[in-house]
Design a protein around this motif. Sequence first.
Motif, PDB file in Angstrom:
ATOM      1  N   ARG C  66      31.915  42.862  26.565  1.00  0.00           N
ATOM      2  CA  ARG C  66      32.611  43.777  27.236  1.00  0.00           C
ATOM      3  C   ARG C  66      34.348  43.330  27.311  1.00  0.00           C
ATOM      4  O   ARG C  66      35.206  44.182  27.773  1.00  0.00           O
ATOM      5  CB  ARG C  66      32.178  43.760  28.660  1.00  0.00           C
ATOM      6  CG  ARG C  66      31.111  44.541  28.938  1.00  0.00           C
ATOM      7  CD  ARG C  66      30.513  44.590  30.234  1.00  0.00           C
ATOM      8  NE  ARG C  66      30.244  43.172  30.757  1.00  0.00           N
ATOM      9  CZ  ARG C  66      30.338  42.504  31.900  1.00  0.00           C
ATOM     10  NH1 ARG C  66      31.271  43.020  32.632  1.00  0.00           N
ATOM     11  NH2 ARG C  66      30.143  41.221  31.967  1.00  0.00           N
ATOM     12  N   GLY C  67      34.671  42.305  27.023  1.00  0.00           N
ATOM     13  CA  GLY C  67      36.131  41.693  27.491  1.00  0.00           C
ATOM     14  C   GLY C  67      36.419  41.515  28.630  1.00  0.00           C
ATOM     15  O   GLY C  67      37.590  41.421  29.021  1.00  0.00           O
ATOM     16  N   ALA C  68      35.344  41.256  29.434  1.00  0.00           N
ATOM     17  CA  ALA C  68      35.745  40.922  30.830  1.00  0.00           C
ATOM     18  C   ALA C  68      36.033  39.354  30.972  1.00  0.00           C
ATOM     19  O   ALA C  68      35.409  38.478  30.642  1.00  0.00           O
ATOM     20  CB  ALA C  68      34.454  41.076  31.726  1.00  0.00           C
ATOM     21  N   SER C  69      37.162  39.165  31.567  1.00  0.00           N
ATOM     22  CA  SER C  69      37.826  38.075  31.745  1.00  0.00           C
ATOM     23  C   SER C  69      37.791  37.292  33.272  1.00  0.00           C
ATOM     24  O   SER C  69      37.868  38.083  34.216  1.00  0.00           O
ATOM     25  CB  SER C  69      39.313  37.909  31.340  1.00  0.00           C
ATOM     26  OG  SER C  69      39.965  36.836  31.879  1.00  0.00           O
ATOM     27  N   PHE C  70      37.189  36.105  33.505  1.00  0.00           N
ATOM     28  CA  PHE C  70      37.061  35.497  34.455  1.00  0.00           C
ATOM     29  C   PHE C  70      37.891  34.123  34.735  1.00  0.00           C
ATOM     30  O   PHE C  70      37.735  33.292  34.033  1.00  0.00           O
ATOM     31  CB  PHE C  70      35.516  35.190  34.858  1.00  0.00           C
ATOM     32  CG  PHE C  70      34.790  36.476  34.883  1.00  0.00           C
ATOM     33  CD1 PHE C  70      34.416  37.161  35.964  1.00  0.00           C
ATOM     34  CD2 PHE C  70      34.157  36.670  33.834  1.00  0.00           C
ATOM     35  CE1 PHE C  70      33.581  38.162  36.091  1.00  0.00           C
ATOM     36  CE2 PHE C  70      33.210  38.005  33.760  1.00  0.00           C
ATOM     37  CZ  PHE C  70      32.921  38.635  34.843  1.00  0.00           C
ATOM     38  N   ALA C 307      32.693  34.386  40.926  1.00  0.00           N
ATOM     39  CA  ALA C 307      32.577  35.826  40.423  1.00  0.00           C
ATOM     40  C   ALA C 307      31.922  35.666  38.884  1.00  0.00           C
ATOM     41  O   ALA C 307      31.357  36.798  38.761  1.00  0.00           O
ATOM     42  CB  ALA C 307      34.152  36.015  40.074  1.00  0.00           C
ATOM     43  N   LEU C 308      31.929  34.738  38.461  1.00  0.00           N
ATOM     44  CA  LEU C 308      31.276  34.629  36.949  1.00  0.00           C
ATOM     45  C   LEU C 308      29.883  34.783  37.128  1.00  0.00           C
ATOM     46  O   LEU C 308      29.004  35.415  36.547  1.00  0.00           O
ATOM     47  CB  LEU C 308      31.631  33.404  36.219  1.00  0.00           C
ATOM     48  CG  LEU C 308      30.907  33.083  34.938  1.00  0.00           C
ATOM     49  CD1 LEU C 308      31.349  34.160  33.941  1.00  0.00           C
ATOM     50  CD2 LEU C 308      31.295  31.729  34.475  1.00  0.00           C
ATOM     51  N   GLU C 319      25.842  33.219  28.955  1.00  0.00           N
ATOM     52  CA  GLU C 319      26.808  32.565  28.063  1.00  0.00           C
ATOM     53  C   GLU C 319      27.930  33.490  27.650  1.00  0.00           C
ATOM     54  O   GLU C 319      27.992  34.616  27.978  1.00  0.00           O
ATOM     55  CB  GLU C 319      26.068  32.361  26.770  1.00  0.00           C
ATOM     56  CG  GLU C 319      25.644  33.577  26.150  1.00  0.00           C
ATOM     57  CD  GLU C 319      24.437  33.585  24.932  1.00  0.00           C
ATOM     58  OE1 GLU C 319      24.553  32.226  24.160  1.00  0.00           O
ATOM     59  OE2 GLU C 319      23.899  34.501  24.407  1.00  0.00           O
ATOM     60  N   PHE C 320      29.140  32.762  27.390  1.00  0.00           N
ATOM     61  CA  PHE C 320      30.455  33.414  27.171  1.00  0.00           C
ATOM     62  C   PHE C 320      31.255  32.311  26.295  1.00  0.00           C
ATOM     63  O   PHE C 320      30.969  31.451  26.067  1.00  0.00           O
ATOM     64  CB  PHE C 320      30.913  33.664  28.479  1.00  0.00           C
ATOM     65  CG  PHE C 320      30.743  32.374  29.582  1.00  0.00           C
ATOM     66  CD1 PHE C 320      31.392  31.360  29.685  1.00  0.00           C
ATOM     67  CD2 PHE C 320      29.568  32.509  30.316  1.00  0.00           C
ATOM     68  CE1 PHE C 320      31.089  30.408  30.505  1.00  0.00           C
ATOM     69  CE2 PHE C 320      29.203  31.607  31.300  1.00  0.00           C
ATOM     70  CZ  PHE C 320      29.892  30.511  31.191  1.00  0.00           C
ATOM     71  N   LEU C 342      35.330  34.388  29.040  1.00  0.00           N
ATOM     72  CA  LEU C 342      35.281  35.890  28.451  1.00  0.00           C
ATOM     73  C   LEU C 342      33.914  36.358  28.039  1.00  0.00           C
ATOM     74  O   LEU C 342      33.185  35.633  27.034  1.00  0.00           O
ATOM     75  CB  LEU C 342      36.311  35.651  27.238  1.00  0.00           C
ATOM     76  CG  LEU C 342      36.987  37.184  26.900  1.00  0.00           C
ATOM     77  CD1 LEU C 342      37.663  37.818  27.966  1.00  0.00           C
ATOM     78  CD2 LEU C 342      37.772  36.864  25.408  1.00  0.00           C
ATOM     79  N   LYS C 343      33.584  37.527  28.882  1.00  0.00           N
ATOM     80  CA  LYS C 343      32.199  37.906  28.307  1.00  0.00           C
ATOM     81  C   LYS C 343      32.193  39.225  27.670  1.00  0.00           C
ATOM     82  O   LYS C 343      32.951  40.045  27.748  1.00  0.00           O
ATOM     83  CB  LYS C 343      31.371  38.021  29.661  1.00  0.00           C
ATOM     84  CG  LYS C 343      30.956  36.738  30.269  1.00  0.00           C
ATOM     85  CD  LYS C 343      30.194  37.188  31.892  1.00  0.00           C
ATOM     86  CE  LYS C 343      28.707  37.661  31.032  1.00  0.00           C
ATOM     87  NZ  LYS C 343      27.767  37.680  32.301  1.00  0.00           N
TER      88      LYS C 343
END
Lengths: 343, 343, 343, 343
Positions: C66-70, C307-308, C319-320, C342-343
């Motif tokens: 997804r490009g989600a950044s934590f 949050a992750l 995993e990420f 980054l997921k």
Amino acid sequence: MRTTSEHPSALTEDPRELDRTDPLSHIAAAAEAYRNWGRWGEDDRLGTLNLIDDDARARAAALVRRGASFSLSQPFDMNGPQQGWRRRTNPVHTMLDTGTDAEFIGQGFPHGLGGADDVIAMPLQCSTQWDGLGHIFDRGMAWNGRPAGRVVTSEGDLVTGIEHAASAIVGRGVLLDLGRLLGPRLDEAGRDELPDGYAITVDDLEACIEAQGPTSRVGRGDLVLVRTGRYTRARREGWNGYAGGPSAGLSFTTAGWIHRTGVAAIATDTWGFEVRPNEFDDAFQPLHQVVIPNIGLTVGEMWDLDALAEDCAADGRYEFLLTAPPLPITGAVGSPVNPIALK
Amino acid sequence: MRTTSEHPSALTEDPRELDRTDPLSHIAAAAEAYRNWGRWGEDDRLGTLNLIDDDARARAAALVRRGASFSLSQPFDMNGPQQGWRRRTNPVHTMLDTGTDAEFIGQGFPHGLGGADDVIAMPLQCSTQWDGLGHIFDRGMAWNGRPAGRVVTSEGDLVTGIEHAASAIVGRGVLLDLGRLLGPRLDEAGRDELPDGYAITVDDLEACIEAQGPTSRVGRGDLVLVRTGRYTRARREGWNGYAGGPSAGLSFTTAGWIHRTGVAAIATDTWGFEVRPNEFDDAFQPLHQVVIPNIGLTVGEMWDLDALAEDCAADGRYEFLLTAPPLPITGAVGSPVNPIALK
Amino acid sequence: MRTTSEHPSALTEDPRELDRTDPLSHIAAAAEAYRNWGRWGEDDRLGTLNLIDDDARARAAALVRRGASFSLSQPFDMNGPQQGWRRRTNPVHTMLDTGTDAEFIGQGFPHGLGGADDVIAMPLQCSTQWDGLGHIFDRGMAWNGRPAGRVVTSEGDLVTGIEHAASAIVGRGVLLDLGRLLGPRLDEAGRDELPDGYAITVDDLEACIEAQGPTSRVGRGDLVLVRTGRYTRARREGWNGYAGGPSAGLSFTTAGWIHRTGVAAIATDTWGFEVRPNEFDDAFQPLHQVVIPNIGLTVGEMWDLDALAEDCAADGRYEFLLTAPPLPITGAVGSPVNPIALK
Amino acid sequence: MRTTSEHPSALTEDPRELDRTDPLSHIAAAAEAYRNWGRWGEDDRLGTLNLIDDDARARAAALVRRGASFSLSQPFDMNGPQQGWRRRTNPVHTMLDTGTDAEFIGQGFPHGLGGADDVIAMPLQCSTQWDGLGHIFDRGMAWNGRPAGRVVTSEGDLVTGIEHAASAIVGRGVLLDLGRLLGPRLDEAGRDELPDGYAITVDDLEACIEAQGPTSRVGRGDLVLVRTGRYTRARREGWNGYAGGPSAGLSFTTAGWIHRTGVAAIATDTWGFEVRPNEFDDAFQPLHQVVIPNIGLTVGEMWDLDALAEDCAADGRYEFLLTAPPLPITGAVGSPVNPIALK
């Protein structure tokens, strides 16, 4: 209690007469009544330190009898009283080079030379200190009637930086040991310590001078040290809120006395100089607000007066040569200091 | 030149007789000859500061005539001499709160109180300073014959930290103005400044005492201030290598004089106390190596002696009360100081 | 519980089998059994970070959907967990220039430009961080069998400084959410948080991998994040000893698992990585003593995994791509870090 | 040169058309034309970083082929470029505990554990960094039209502190290697380095994109890295005014390009991002004044792009995943960063 006729009620010297709900009126009245703005010219940078002159310093040196030297500084280290309020930490002292390296590893110097260097990072208000004239403002105004923002920017104090007092703070010191005078009556264990929240009044100060005798008279240009016993207790029991918590200290109502005696500076063995909690329902260090920006008083805090107090009590002499120069840190609003009393 | 018979060649007091190729022999001989280890007991933390006693302090106070106060400190700020050698920076002074914020934005205090606080980060060797007894080691040994690694670890100086000298450095100060004595002859423009690389000898020191007169005699427990004029020049022309570069200073051959006079401390207006470049082909501060760990001498550097020197020259009196207490930073191997000369 | 025959008792993976009175034997046995000294050559500076290669990084990047950044960093400020132990303070952030000055006073720049600058002073171990390979020693030895004093002097880590890992810590991250797995059963309120003092075992780790599913498999070169919930609680209830006090954490008995899985680094949401109090009667961070200097493991502490963890629980993918580069501070034994998943 | 009709003269993209005597008109025109205030709502804290979304991040991750990781950070140490301007020092890194102490002296830990800790003091603008949105003001206004004094006080950036960007700066990076494109023609020795004072124009940027090929296209949400070769030269020849002295950099006339391409952030290998000396007779960083407070651009400075540039030139691919999170220092107006390019 010197009051009424010459002191309208806002200027009372009896703490019981303060209107606890109206600090601003009291602050405004005292600021106006005792303001020294312009007294030493437009360009003044020293405030009441002007009241010490060379003659006074020579007379102070003449007070020295035995040559006994007392350091009035607390230790500067991580075990100090700060707990982070306003980003005030205790001093962080680190080594750039060590003897261990010199002895076992070598440091690149020839012929067996080894060295140790060190670094300190500390708030200038972290331990035994002077508050400079740029440390406190009253309704936007700094000492001598200057707008605060024209005096202290993020570049530092551009006008009254502590460096201007580099050679000034040398003179006659007088110890007023209120802890010793009142503690035996007020402290639950009868020690020479005032209880927290005890507001030292003008009457108390004058009673102390009376009790201690003529070497305790306070006048123009003197450097007055007020011992409460708060640090004595902290040393025995731990800090327990020494920095910012309850403490004995000067009553707000002493501002007039400070003004009319013409003292050059006052220092105490407490964190905050004035009584804590302050004597109004909602206020923060109102006596500071009067004495620093209005009277132009340099204020000392967190001094260790105990050994000196022992000695004064022993020989009955409460006056001495006090040499307490700030580090001339350009633009600083305060300075750590190791004050030396020479008796 | 007092030499030959009582001083074998390694201990010569004539710099021309030094073997420039053999610093270690000279260092070893001087260290052995002048070593004070054990002189003040196994637990000593003060070295030659022990030579000041209360009587000496009382006599020093009696020297005060006019009450004129001189700060002997350079300014502490980013414009100082440091250029990064051994991670020594100039002092970084930053504000935690400002007058601008107090005047225009508010800081959360009630009733118009505003405040400014500040922080400093600095090497303890950055400007006007004392070198403590843990600052220099000689072949792995610290003052009083202790192994360096048992004295100064990364926790600081566990034995001879500068805090132990908190009340000690008060006594008779004597200014020896070598710049004024020799500068007119040696400086190319005839100023009161010694040329770089000039090694001040025992003969020079004694000639200075002779020329300045009886107020300049140097003896047991005195705090001796040696002015070269190096800082005068830095103030006029810029630092130009003031920190670590060429400079006049004490010759290595003065170690014996330092020892036999019994001075308590020596300070200079230079970065490094001793002449730079050093008097051997390959060496680094060999006089330090003798006087600090072996003699137990506290050494002052980067003092501003100019205003005091003017005054001494004017009134012909070169002695005064010197109060120069270090900040009692626990475990420090040095301390910034604002020394006060009171005349 | 994989034990007995292949693991002599000193290497047990069952915490109940530890001899609480004999930490040194356990430490010595584990150090010897799992030591990686020499595995990557005499000159190695990276330890298990060597186990991440470009292929592993490419595969890790391919995990991004997804490009989600934590951000996995705690805030860096004065409200952090430090309380002064070993001179570890919280970060002190001060301004060199402010907007207030720019707006109201002016800063000397032309044409209306204003600026704000700032400074930070902080221990490199104060908040979210990596422990470098020079951070811990085992009986005088540093990573790869080097004498500690030859590696970390007062000049810093001369061999394995964190700058060597500047581009290394990028790879496949795996979250093992032990708090979520075991908290509902162990926490008194059934939250996703382990109780203080809970020692996470090899069995727990494997159960977690099993429960979370195939995206949680752990293998060579992986960057493993272990969530206990300790920071979740600190955020809710205050620090309460977060720095150095009781906490869940890895059991000493996981050293073998860490070694045989070949993970490149492990980070936790706790101050100290391993369980506190430690599992011996008298010990201090014994698992550190095995994993850092012997296994060569880079260890992360005080990460914010919440949050992750929420996100992983929601989509079931643990995993990420983890990018967690230290600041390349020359010679540092640790570094603050803002790790990005980054997921 | 895209100019005239659509760009009134104050907005020219041809540096030769700038009126060197009237920076304020140019600044005012560009600020007005390219201002993004309100574009992302009243409460925005991210500016153009809003232009990176999760999809963009996922696409950026998909660019990774080999898994090669490049650190784009310069070293953080005392050998850095700072020379004291605006109290910007190089980082001062000191040890709280050392391996020497651990090996030879002991540190009080049981069973042979030893440890090393360290501390850093540094301006946040000292080396490889991001300028946050509170770093620069335009005529008293900060990003999004807020009064500067309401945003950055001595407490820090209360609104747009860099912590808000903790997870934001991850996306597609593009290297524009202007040094390689123009250096061979412009550098006296034909190296891949632009001469000092060379103003990179919009035409240059587009020529570079054209020359490097399709992997270099620049668009919405991209993180653009502009290499001039200035750091390459500093590494070879010494700093020589790297901090604040002459340098190639972006022309003031690129503000429109920055705005219309919708890049999320730009970083360079120079101290100051824009050309030095600036393109007006009397000005200071006028492009900063437009891009940070008006466009809301996050700006990177002092990055080390050399190894990445070599690799891009070798494989012809100038795009990559860039992960460059600031340290979330609460209220900071900038942050050191170790940016990672993953190809």
